[in-house]
Design a protein around this motif. Structure first.
Motif, short mmCIF file in Angstrom:
data_model
loop_
_atom_site.label_atom_id
_atom_site.label_comp_id
_atom_site.label_asym_id
_atom_site.label_seq_id
_atom_site.Cartn_x
_atom_site.Cartn_y
_atom_site.Cartn_z
N VAL A 291 0.85 -1.18 0.00
CA VAL A 291 0.00 0.00 0.00
C VAL A 291 0.89 1.24 0.00
O VAL A 291 1.79 1.37 0.84
CB VAL A 291 -0.94 0.03 1.22
CG1 VAL A 291 -1.75 1.32 1.23
CG2 VAL A 291 -1.86 -1.19 1.23
N TRP A 292 0.62 2.12 -0.94
CA TRP A 292 1.28 3.44 -1.01
C TRP A 292 0.22 4.46 -0.61
O TRP A 292 -0.80 4.61 -1.28
CB TRP A 292 1.77 3.69 -2.44
CG TRP A 292 2.35 5.06 -2.70
CD1 TRP A 292 1.66 6.22 -2.89
CD2 TRP A 292 3.73 5.40 -2.83
NE1 TRP A 292 2.51 7.26 -3.13
CE2 TRP A 292 3.80 6.78 -3.10
CE3 TRP A 292 4.91 4.67 -2.76
CZ2 TRP A 292 5.00 7.46 -3.30
CZ3 TRP A 292 6.10 5.34 -2.95
CH2 TRP A 292 6.16 6.70 -3.21
N ASP A 293 0.46 5.19 0.46
CA ASP A 293 -0.51 6.15 0.97
C ASP A 293 0.13 7.53 1.01
O ASP A 293 0.98 7.81 1.86
CB ASP A 293 -0.99 5.74 2.36
CG ASP A 293 -2.13 6.61 2.85
OD1 ASP A 293 -2.88 7.14 2.01
OD2 ASP A 293 -2.26 6.79 4.08
N ARG B 225 -2.83 0.34 -4.13
CA ARG B 225 -2.81 -0.94 -3.41
C ARG B 225 -2.60 -2.06 -4.42
O ARG B 225 -3.36 -2.19 -5.38
CB ARG B 225 -4.12 -1.14 -2.65
CG ARG B 225 -4.17 -2.41 -1.78
CD ARG B 225 -5.55 -2.55 -1.15
NE ARG B 225 -5.88 -1.40 -0.34
CZ ARG B 225 -5.60 -1.28 0.95
NH1 ARG B 225 -5.01 -2.29 1.59
NH2 ARG B 225 -5.94 -0.20 1.62
N ARG C 123 -5.84 12.56 -1.14
CA ARG C 123 -4.72 11.62 -1.13
C ARG C 123 -4.60 10.87 -2.46
O ARG C 123 -5.53 10.84 -3.26
CB ARG C 123 -4.85 10.62 0.03
CG ARG C 123 -6.00 9.67 -0.13
CD ARG C 123 -6.37 8.88 1.13
NE ARG C 123 -5.35 8.65 2.07
CZ ARG C 123 -5.35 9.17 3.31
NH1 ARG C 123 -6.37 9.96 3.69
NH2 ARG C 123 -4.38 8.90 4.16
N SER D 102 -3.67 6.97 -3.43
CA SER D 102 -3.53 5.66 -2.80
C SER D 102 -3.36 4.59 -3.88
O SER D 102 -4.10 4.58 -4.87
CB SER D 102 -4.75 5.34 -1.94
OG SER D 102 -4.67 4.04 -1.41
#
Length: 313
Positions: A252-254, A303, A299, A301
């Motif tokens: 996951v890149w948040d 995944r 944001r 995001s």
């Protein structure tokens, strides 16, 4: 002869009638104590003796020579070298040297296997590069933009490949992969990308494609996001999980955006500029996984979930 014996060679000398005059230092598998009348048959058995007889039949004049290899079991390889030599007394004699080639042949087999592996992986890498070139060209409005994106993606592949090579082709660890793919774009702000979770060893295929996804995400963050302006930390998480009894990896890149960002900067129309084809299609398809990529006012995001076994080679 002493020099040959010191090197581990065995030596046999026979007269013109093929009678044994001298034998020393035979390999253990053929060494027989107190043989009063040694011969090829009594020492080496029928199969080897027959091959030696056929070889020696053509070696009659001084200077004639020949050799054969004898394989014992699955690992041991011995080379028999036979040469006709003119002695001062007794005329032409046959001198046979036996050399253990087992280690040498093992290295040759290993080298051939490594070359096949390198060839296989090189073809895979070229296929990846071709795919990247096609996708980059499809979504680039100009040659300049294509070259800029394509060079960046090639650099990403080369960085991931370095990690794979350093690990003797086992793959790359997730934390090191994130660090390598992001530090180029944040040389003085490495703290802005934080990695959490499980530091798993990725297969070579997964390492290359996950590295490519990370490259797209960090380039997006630096080029279009508010990363450097706001100083907000990007959190990257790697989790090992079970889905339908399958061992899976979830990344996951948040990325939380600057509150001052304009809403119209993050609609679906801008996804092409964010490498969405690579992130949503190329990468998940290459690792047999699924990806979701969401861009909103608040944001960005990403995944990615895929089986840990994917790409194992």
């Amino acid at each position: 002869m002493p020099a040959l014996v010191d090197l581990g060679a065995s030596i046999i000398i026979q007269n013109a009638d093929r009678e044994y005059l001298f034998v020393t230092n035979l390999p253990e598998i053929w060494a027989v104590e107190h043989k009063s009348t040694p011969s090829d048959l009594s020492l080496f058995g029928e199969e080897v003796a027959a091959r030696l007889a056929a070889l020696k039949a053509d070696i009659r004049e001084a200077g004639n020579k020949g050799h054969i290899e004898i394989i014992v079991g699955t690992e041991q390889v011995y080379e028999f070298r036979v040469q006709a030599v003119e002695f001062a007394k007794g005329g032409v004699h046959l001198v046979t040297t036996i050399i253990d080639r087992s280690e040498e042949r093992h290295r040759e087999r290993l080298l051939r296997a490594l070359l096949r592996e390198v060839s296989h992986r090189s073809k895979n890498l070229l296929a990846i590069i071709q795919s990247i070139a096609l996708q980059t060209a499809r979504y680039s409005g100009s040659l300049e933009l294509f070259l800029h994106k394509f060079r960046g993606r090639l650099y990403s592949l080369s960085q991931s490949q370095d990690l794979i090579t350093d690990s003797s082709w086992r793959g790359a660890y997730f934390f090191e992969l994130v660090q390598q793919q992001t530090e180029k774009y944040l040389p003085e702000n490495k703290h802005l990308v934080r990695v959490h979770g499980d530091n798993l060893l990725l297969t070579p295929n997964a390492s290359l494609h996950l590295g490519l996804a990370l490259h797209e995400l960090i380039v997006n963050a630096v080029s279009h996001g508010s990363l450097l302006r706001s100083g907000r930390v990007i959190n990257v998480t790697c989790t090992r999980t079970q889905i339908n009894d399958h061992d899976m990896l979830e990344m996951v890149w948040d990325e939380v955006l600057d509150e001052g960002s304009e809403p119209d900067q993050h609609d679906e129309a801008l996804k092409a500029h964010f490498g969405s084809t690579v992130l949503e299609r190329v990468v998940p398809a290459s690792v047999n996984g699924k990806a979701t990529y969401v861009i909103s006012k608040e944001r960005i995001s990403y995944r990615l979930t895929f089986p840990l076994e994917t790409g194992a080679e």
